[in-house]
Write an enzyme that holds these catalytic residues in place. Sequence first.
Site, mmCIF file in Angstrom:
data_model
loop_
_atom_site.group_PDB
_atom_site.id
_atom_site.type_symbol
_atom_site.label_atom_id
_atom_site.label_comp_id
_atom_site.label_asym_id
_atom_site.label_seq_id
_atom_site.Cartn_x
_atom_site.Cartn_y
_atom_site.Cartn_z
ATOM 1 N N GLN A 53 0.892 -1.187 -0.010
ATOM 2 C CA GLN A 53 0.039 0.051 -0.209
ATOM 3 C C GLN A 53 0.819 1.370 0.061
ATOM 4 O O GLN A 53 1.824 1.409 0.701
ATOM 5 C CB GLN A 53 -0.867 -0.060 1.285
ATOM 6 N N MET A 54 0.512 2.327 -0.937
ATOM 7 C CA MET A 54 1.611 3.300 -0.871
ATOM 8 C C MET A 54 1.171 4.086 0.396
ATOM 9 O O MET A 54 0.015 4.153 0.858
ATOM 10 C CB MET A 54 1.023 4.210 -2.153
ATOM 11 N N GLN A 77 2.606 2.968 3.336
ATOM 12 C CA GLN A 77 2.787 2.166 4.246
ATOM 13 C C GLN A 77 3.932 1.052 3.791
ATOM 14 O O GLN A 77 3.660 -0.044 3.960
ATOM 15 C CB GLN A 77 1.518 1.289 4.411
ATOM 16 N N TYR A 91 4.555 -0.745 7.294
ATOM 17 C CA TYR A 91 3.305 -1.341 7.566
ATOM 18 C C TYR A 91 3.187 -2.754 6.720
ATOM 19 O O TYR A 91 3.142 -3.915 7.093
ATOM 20 C CB TYR A 91 2.246 -0.589 7.769
ATOM 21 N N PRO A 97 -7.327 -8.995 7.421
ATOM 22 C CA PRO A 97 -8.168 -8.030 7.112
ATOM 23 C C PRO A 97 -8.278 -6.955 6.179
ATOM 24 O O PRO A 97 -7.250 -6.548 5.927
ATOM 25 C CB PRO A 97 -8.619 -7.273 8.663
ATOM 26 N N GLY A 98 -9.094 -6.708 5.580
ATOM 27 C CA GLY A 98 -9.099 -5.407 4.426
ATOM 28 C C GLY A 98 -9.406 -4.265 5.397
ATOM 29 O O GLY A 98 -9.055 -4.042 6.712
#
Length: 241
Positions: free
Chosen positions: A141-142, A144, A147, A177-178
């Site tokens: 994820q951009m 992140q 993370y 999870p989304g």
Amino acid sequence: MSRVALVTGGTRGIGAAISIALGAAGYRVAANFAGNEERARSFGEETGIPVFKWDVSSYQACAEGVARIEAELGPVEVLVNNAGITRDAMFHKMTPDQWNEVIATNLTGLFNTTHNVWAGMRDRNFGRIINISSINGQKGQMGQVNYSAAKAGDLGFTKALAQEGAAKNITVNAICPGYIATEMVKAIPETVLKERIIPQIPVGRLGEPEEIARCVVFLASDDAGFITGSTMTANGGQHFV
Ligand code: CAA
């Protein structure tokens, strides 16, 4: 006697829903938290679930925390590694502290907590470890990099440890999870959430914490004994693996 379940980060967000669902399913739950005393106290008062304060990024604190729970409630047979933080920033703006804090909590935290319950699970020939990873560990994820790296690491941790636990009847699984309606997700800038993220979710909404909690209850159950090393994806169709 019912089993003891430890949920890290178990007083807020997805973790609170997991603690409540495991309690409803008959487990004796211990909910760990790191920072927000007031919220933890009110969670404990409202649910009757005992809360235990320590920071999962410290190995020593995990050792002491697990020892306190085992003295008060009994051996931990179900561990849900849910505690997680975000320090989102584009990589060119990300500081070493933002990188280190996320890795320490979201990845090293799994080692610190799991290592302190592992010997007991091996001795008793039973255990359930459930790691809450993320869609963003699967797809990246951009904003992140820290993370996403930690959450992808959680999946490698899960698959390797599952192989070690199998002969001792200890299952190790991950849930991805989304985007779930928690404070963490609501902290995303509103325009980013509404214009960029929700349109990417085919079911057209954020998930509810309880939808993740029900996955945990299943993976913790005796019925799930043949499932280990797996990744359960619950993201409203946003990403298929
Ligand atoms: N998806 C698509 N586009 C995104 C995006 C996302 N998640 N996040 C940012 N962008 C886009 C922005 O819309 C913006 O595009 P335009 O220039 O075309 O407007 C561009 O990227 C730069 O973003 P910002 O202007 O916001 O840049 P910034 O430096 O001020 O902030 C940021 C960057 C901190 C990453 C901020 O955009 C942000 O917080 N984004 C959300 C990141 C995210 O998805 N985090 C998930 C948190 S929830 C979670 O982690 C739980 C879980 O497991 C799913």
